[in-house]
Design a protein around this motif. Structure first.
Motif, short mmCIF file in Angstrom:
data_model
loop_
_atom_site.label_atom_id
_atom_site.label_comp_id
_atom_site.label_asym_id
_atom_site.label_seq_id
_atom_site.Cartn_x
_atom_site.Cartn_y
_atom_site.Cartn_z
N GLY A 144 0.80 -1.21 0.00
CA GLY A 144 0.00 0.00 0.00
C GLY A 144 0.84 1.26 0.00
N ALA A 145 1.85 1.31 0.86
CA ALA A 145 2.66 2.52 0.98
C ALA A 145 3.49 2.76 -0.28
N GLY A 146 4.14 1.70 -0.78
CA GLY A 146 4.99 1.84 -1.96
C GLY A 146 4.20 2.23 -3.20
N ILE A 195 9.93 -1.71 -7.13
CA ILE A 195 10.46 -3.09 -7.10
C ILE A 195 9.79 -3.89 -5.98
N ASP A 196 9.44 -5.14 -6.27
CA ASP A 196 8.92 -6.02 -5.21
C ASP A 196 9.34 -7.45 -5.52
N HIS A 197 9.66 -8.19 -4.46
CA HIS A 197 10.07 -9.59 -4.72
C HIS A 197 8.88 -10.53 -4.90
N CYS A 216 -10.93 -5.46 2.05
CA CYS A 216 -10.04 -4.35 2.38
C CYS A 216 -10.72 -3.24 3.19
N ASN A 217 -10.41 -3.21 4.44
CA ASN A 217 -10.86 -2.11 5.30
C ASN A 217 -9.86 -0.97 5.06
N PHE A 218 -10.16 -0.16 4.03
CA PHE A 218 -9.13 0.72 3.46
C PHE A 218 -8.88 2.00 4.25
N ALA A 238 6.66 -11.39 3.77
CA ALA A 238 7.01 -10.23 4.59
C ALA A 238 8.42 -10.42 5.17
N THR A 239 9.17 -9.34 5.22
CA THR A 239 10.56 -9.42 5.71
C THR A 239 10.88 -8.23 6.61
N GLY A 240 11.99 -8.34 7.28
CA GLY A 240 12.49 -7.22 8.09
C GLY A 240 13.57 -6.45 7.32
N GLY A 258 5.28 3.66 5.59
CA GLY A 258 4.39 2.53 5.88
C GLY A 258 4.75 1.80 7.16
N GLU A 259 4.49 0.52 7.14
CA GLU A 259 4.65 -0.30 8.35
C GLU A 259 6.10 -0.42 8.79
N ALA A 260 7.04 -0.16 7.89
CA ALA A 260 8.47 -0.24 8.24
C ALA A 260 8.83 0.75 9.33
N ASN A 277 -4.16 1.30 9.74
CA ASN A 277 -2.82 1.01 9.20
C ASN A 277 -2.72 1.32 7.72
N PHE A 278 -3.79 1.02 6.98
CA PHE A 278 -3.74 1.41 5.56
C PHE A 278 -3.70 2.93 5.42
N GLN A 279 -4.46 3.65 6.26
CA GLN A 279 -4.43 5.12 6.12
C GLN A 279 -3.01 5.64 6.36
P1 FDA Z 1 3.27 -4.20 2.98
O1 FDA Z 1 3.69 -5.32 3.86
O2 FDA Z 1 1.87 -4.15 2.54
O3 FDA Z 1 4.17 -4.17 1.67
C1 FDA Z 1 5.54 -4.43 1.69
C2 FDA Z 1 5.93 -4.96 0.34
O4 FDA Z 1 7.36 -5.12 0.33
C3 FDA Z 1 5.34 -6.32 0.04
O5 FDA Z 1 4.72 -6.27 -1.22
C4 FDA Z 1 6.54 -7.27 0.06
O6 FDA Z 1 6.43 -8.31 -0.89
C5 FDA Z 1 7.69 -6.34 -0.29
N1 FDA Z 1 8.99 -6.77 0.22
C6 FDA Z 1 9.30 -7.15 1.48
N2 FDA Z 1 10.60 -7.46 1.56
C7 FDA Z 1 11.13 -7.26 0.33
C8 FDA Z 1 12.43 -7.40 -0.22
N3 FDA Z 1 13.47 -7.81 0.54
N4 FDA Z 1 12.61 -7.12 -1.54
C9 FDA Z 1 11.55 -6.70 -2.31
N5 FDA Z 1 10.31 -6.54 -1.84
C10 FDA Z 1 10.10 -6.81 -0.54
N6 FDA Z 1 -4.77 -2.82 7.66
C11 FDA Z 1 -5.86 -2.05 7.49
O7 FDA Z 1 -5.76 -0.83 7.63
N7 FDA Z 1 -7.07 -2.62 7.14
C12 FDA Z 1 -7.22 -3.96 6.97
O8 FDA Z 1 -8.29 -4.44 6.59
C13 FDA Z 1 -6.09 -4.79 7.21
N8 FDA Z 1 -6.20 -6.14 7.12
C14 FDA Z 1 -5.09 -6.93 7.27
C15 FDA Z 1 -5.23 -8.33 7.17
C16 FDA Z 1 -4.11 -9.14 7.31
C17 FDA Z 1 -4.27 -10.64 7.25
C18 FDA Z 1 -2.84 -8.55 7.52
C19 FDA Z 1 -1.60 -9.39 7.63
C20 FDA Z 1 -2.71 -7.17 7.65
C21 FDA Z 1 -3.84 -6.35 7.54
N9 FDA Z 1 -3.74 -4.96 7.66
C22 FDA Z 1 -4.86 -4.18 7.51
C23 FDA Z 1 -2.45 -4.30 7.87
C24 FDA Z 1 -1.95 -3.78 6.52
O9 FDA Z 1 -1.97 -4.84 5.60
C25 FDA Z 1 -0.53 -3.23 6.62
O10 FDA Z 1 -0.46 -2.28 7.65
C26 FDA Z 1 -0.12 -2.57 5.30
O11 FDA Z 1 -0.18 -3.54 4.28
C27 FDA Z 1 1.29 -2.00 5.38
O12 FDA Z 1 1.61 -1.50 4.11
P2 FDA Z 1 3.12 -1.38 3.64
O13 FDA Z 1 3.05 -0.98 2.21
O14 FDA Z 1 3.89 -0.58 4.60
O15 FDA Z 1 3.70 -2.87 3.76
#
Ligand code: FDA
Length: 384
Positions: A12-14, A31-33, A49-51, A164-166, A356-358, A369-371
């Motif tokens: 979402g953030a990217g 870029i995404d893996h 999606c609770n957006f 998901a990764t750190g 984002g979540e990072a 979290n999406f907002q």
């Molecule tokens: P996000 O994790 O979405 O994206 C990170 C991206 O980086 C991924 O596409 C990943 O593949 C990529 N990546 C990671 N490591 C990499 C690497 N080394 N190289 C390349 N790419 C890499 N929130 C909300 O507000 N409403 C909701 O309804 C929900 N529901 C929900 C359900 C479930 C099951 C989960 C697990 C989480 C939710 N959330 C949520 C939380 C929400 O999904 C979360 O906060 C956001 O997706 C965070 O967005 P980001 O873009 O920061 O990270």
């Protein structure tokens, strides 16, 4: 090809940062893996999606700096995102507590963000891992590309089986930035042997008020095979630290209800009295915990008051959580002290942004979290 910015992570953030920067005229490489973008969006909100949430405010976020999120959240609000959703003709509804969901599918949100990226001429490379990041001559090099700006949007380690990764933390540390110890949040608790009584009623859900460290949420609690879950529990889990007690009120107004039950059915036991208000299996488990051996009609006011106190303040000390495998988000992350709240850029490393979540900003359950992902993405996207 030369890029103005490389964005790691098409969540979402990217995606939001890429669309914003691209539409402002920047040459963007995303870029995404993973093999597809926005995988967490696709599974979010039970596929709908609770957006966002109508009640977005900074107080609904955890961070070592509670003021940090204010700037981005106030410059890109829930109303901005709702406007975007409406411009794309996506029907939505409020489910409960201000939580907005698609009427159709979460796929619509990903398609919308991809369309916004296409409008900005964003180049997306999927199936590419962000391994080594090099920084030389003012340019960031990663995955065979280079740009003067790098936005790290790789999220946190919650749900590793989804990829998901750190990685964001490793990149932050590589550049000498502090990372607030990450921990699973919005996560179910596990209970110790002594509370097994409650794990035998797995599947039972009850309206409740859950409280941890002075923070409380009034929503459902779900008893599970291993412990406690449900929205009230997920909410308080973000405020929980090992050893903390979780207090549950499963019967608000318990004393009045018990007195009424005594007057109405004096021959009944506590289990039957509780079953008037609670699921039968939970009533049985609670009656066992309260341990009122007598018929209701024989119970003194003091005994009922003691029973009510137990029901309104059930105390559990979880022995842990279900961990990253089940955590909806990761709390902690790249320290906000290192970043500009306006641009999400590292103060000590010009051109390097985290979003984002990072970042050490974690929202409540319910679209928060999406907002944050949208708002922090826009903040960084506007800055490049
Ligand atoms: P996000 O994790 O979405 O994206 C990170 C991206 O980086 C991924 O596409 C990943 O593949 C990529 N990546 C990671 N490591 C990499 C690497 N080394 N190289 C390349 N790419 C890499 N929130 C909300 O507000 N409403 C909701 O309804 C929900 N529901 C929900 C359900 C479930 C099951 C989960 C697990 C989480 C939710 N959330 C949520 C939380 C929400 O999904 C979360 O906060 C956001 O997706 C965070 O967005 P980001 O873009 O920061 O990270």
């Amino acid at each position: 090809m030369d890029y103005d910015v490389i964005i790691l992570g098409a969540g979402g953030a990217g995606l939001m940062a890429a669309a914003t920067a691209g539409q402002a005229g920047a040459r963007v490489l995303l870029i995404d893996h993973a093999e597809k973008a926005g995988k967490k969006i696709l599974i979010s909100g039970g596929g709908r999606c609770n957006f966002t949430n109508l009640g977005i405010e900074p107080g609904c976020y955890l961070s070592e700096n509670l003021h940090f999120a204010k700037s981005a959240l106030s410059r890109y609000t829930q109303w901005d995102f709702i406007d975007l959703v409406q411009r794309h003709g996506i029907a939505w509804h409020e489910k409960t507590l201000g939580q907005l969901f698609c009427d159709g599918s979460a796929r619509q949100i990903v398609a919308m963000l991809e369309a916004e990226c296409a409008k900005g001429g964003v180049e997306t490379r999927l199936g590419v891992s962000a391994t080594a990041v090099r920084h030389r001559d003012g340019r960031f090099e990663v995955a065979g590309a280079a740009a003067p700006r790098l936005i790290v949007a790789t999220g946190g380690p919650s749900i590793p089986k989804m990829g998901a990764t750190g990685r964001a933390y490793e990149i932050a540390r590589q550049f000498g930035l502090e990372v607030v110890e990450p921990r699973p949040a919005l996560v179910p608790f596990t209970l110790p042997e002594s509370d097994r009584l409650f794990t035998t009623i797995a599947g039972v859900a009850v309206p409740s008020v859950a409280r941890v460290n002075g923070v409380s949420f009034e929503e459902a609690t779900l008893f599970t095979h291993r412990g406690l879950s449900g929205p009230a529990i997920l909410q308080v889990s973000s405020y929980w630290r090992a050893g903390d007690a979780v207090r549950l009120n499963v019967l608000p107004g318990a004393l009045e209800r018990l007195k009424a039950a005594r007057a109405k059915s004096p021959r009944a036991g506590l289990k039957a009295a509780l079953a008037e208000h609670l699921p039968a299996r939970l009533a049985e488990a609670l009656a066992a915990r309260v341990g009122l051996a007598t018929e209701m009609g024989n119970a003194s006011d003091a005994e009922l008051a003691r029973a009510a106190a137990v029901l309104e303040g059930l105390e559990f000390v979880p022995d842990g959580t279900e961990g990253y495998a089940k955590a909806e988000v990761t709390a902690g992350g790249v320290s906000t002290a290192e970043l500009s709240s306006k641009t999400m850029e590292a103060k000590a490393v010009p051109g390097l942004h985290f979003i984002g979540e990072a970042v050490d900003v974690t929202g409540w359950l319910g679209g928060y979290n999406f907002q944050w992902a949208w708002a922090s993405g826009v903040a960084a996207g506007q800055a490049v």
